[in-house]
Design a protein around this motif. Structure first.
Motif, short mmCIF file in Angstrom:
data_model
loop_
_atom_site.label_atom_id
_atom_site.label_comp_id
_atom_site.label_asym_id
_atom_site.label_seq_id
_atom_site.Cartn_x
_atom_site.Cartn_y
_atom_site.Cartn_z
N LYS A 288 0.81 -1.22 0.00
CA LYS A 288 0.00 0.00 0.00
C LYS A 288 0.84 1.27 0.00
O LYS A 288 0.50 2.26 -0.66
N ARG A 289 1.93 1.28 0.74
CA ARG A 289 2.74 2.51 0.81
C ARG A 289 3.37 2.83 -0.55
O ARG A 289 3.45 4.00 -0.94
N LYS B 240 0.65 4.09 -3.03
CA LYS B 240 0.19 5.46 -2.81
C LYS B 240 0.95 6.47 -3.66
O LYS B 240 0.47 7.58 -3.90
N LYS B 241 2.15 6.10 -4.10
CA LYS B 241 2.97 7.01 -4.89
C LYS B 241 2.42 7.19 -6.31
O LYS B 241 2.79 8.12 -7.01
N LYS C 205 10.49 3.91 5.32
CA LYS C 205 9.10 3.76 5.72
C LYS C 205 8.11 4.13 4.62
O LYS C 205 7.07 3.49 4.45
N LYS C 206 8.42 5.17 3.84
CA LYS C 206 7.44 5.64 2.85
C LYS C 206 7.25 4.67 1.68
O LYS C 206 6.27 4.77 0.95
N TYR C 207 8.19 3.71 1.52
CA TYR C 207 8.08 2.71 0.46
C TYR C 207 7.89 1.29 1.00
O TYR C 207 7.65 0.36 0.24
N ARG C 208 7.99 1.13 2.29
CA ARG C 208 8.15 -0.20 2.88
C ARG C 208 6.92 -1.09 2.69
O ARG C 208 5.78 -0.65 2.83
N SER C 209 7.18 -2.34 2.37
CA SER C 209 6.13 -3.36 2.30
C SER C 209 6.11 -4.14 3.62
O SER C 209 7.05 -4.07 4.41
#
Length: 279
Positions: free
Chosen positions: A124-125, A128-129, A199-203
């Motif tokens: 999801k993170r 979101k991009k 964190k902003k890309y983490r699965s």
């Protein structure tokens, strides 16, 4: 040519109704990625190409060695939507596939495409991009060709694909060939401490498949020694600049422990993105 006309559909400003926006649908182009390295021929196949069957048989032989029927195929519902990189040994025949990679493109724009990786990890993170994401998976090389540079040829094809498709992120699952994750505490701890995605890309590993391994402190193992024990494909991803998602999952079908690879195009070292192969 290559245009779909819709009745009463227009982008003229004077007739666009309130809260309405024009939609541009891209026509799927056939990629011109086709080259030889000595006797080896790399091609990009659509999911409907008959030669994909040969790639699926190679995958079965690679992933299910314990099964006796080597004529079976590894296939699923994702194959028909994918491009397939294949390396063919033309000295044997024009259909003798010795290496393959499966590629599934999500072009963003709030696409509803589901990636195979999402059957194991929460993306999801990254989603979101709203960017172009390439899932690279099902990578394998015939066991009789693993010392002949086939993986390097595949990576050359993959790098061309990344550039031509303007990919922003690459993701996928990479495996440890074990079903007992208690033997991998050091390796999984190493990946967590030294290669965890921001964190902003983490699965995150899905709870219903999550492997509950023990996180060891950094000072409890030698970093370089643990790196040497990683599977070749995971080492290759780390060398080109990949991150690893949070957690690992148990793949009951393949009898593996999987981690999620997250690779930002800008992080790929130029020598890999413009990879060349000596002929």
């Amino acid at each position: 040519k290559n245009v779909i006309y819709l009745k009463n559909f227009s982008v003229k400003k004077e007739i666009i109704e309130e809260n309405t926006r024009p939609v541009l649908l891209s026509y799927p182009k056939r990629l011109n990625i086709d080259f030889y390295v000595d006797r080896f021929h790399l091609r990009v196949l659509r999911g409907s190409d008959p030669l994909v069957k040969a790639a699926q048989k190679l995958r079965f032989r690679s992933f299910f060695k314990q099964r006796l029927d080597s004529n079976q195929s590894d296939s699923d519902e994702f194959d028909k939507f994918c491009d397939h990189l294949v390396v063919i040994d033309t000295s044997i025949s024009k259909e003798f596939v010795v290496g393959t990679y499966r590629l599934l493109l999500d072009n963003g724009n709030h696409s509803n495409i589901k990636l195979y990786t999402e059957t194991e990890f929460d993306l999801k993170r990254l989603r979101k991009k709203n960017i172009r994401i390439l899932e690279a998976g099902r990578s394998c090389v015939d066991e009789d060709y693993r010392d002949k540079g086939i993986i390097r040829i595949l990576w050359k094809g993959l790098s061309k694909y990344i550039i031509k498709q303007n990919i922003k992120f690459i993701t996928g699952c990479a495996s440890f060939p074990y079903d007992n994750y208690s033997l991998l505490n050091k390796q999984l701890s190493y990946l967590h401490h030294y290669h965890l995605a921001p964190k902003k890309y983490r699965s995150f590993a899905l709870e219903n498949k999550k492997a509950h391994w023990k996180l060891l402190p950094k000072n409890s193992f030698e970093k370089k020694e643990i790196f040497k024990t990683l599977p070749p494909l995971i080492k290759a991803y780390l060398r080109v600049g990949s991150w690893i998602g949070d957690g690992a999952i148990i793949d009951e079908e393949f009898k593996t422990i999987d981690v999620c690879i997250i690779l930002k195009k800008e992080n790929i070292l130029n020598k890999y993105l413009t990879m060349s192969v000596k002929k």
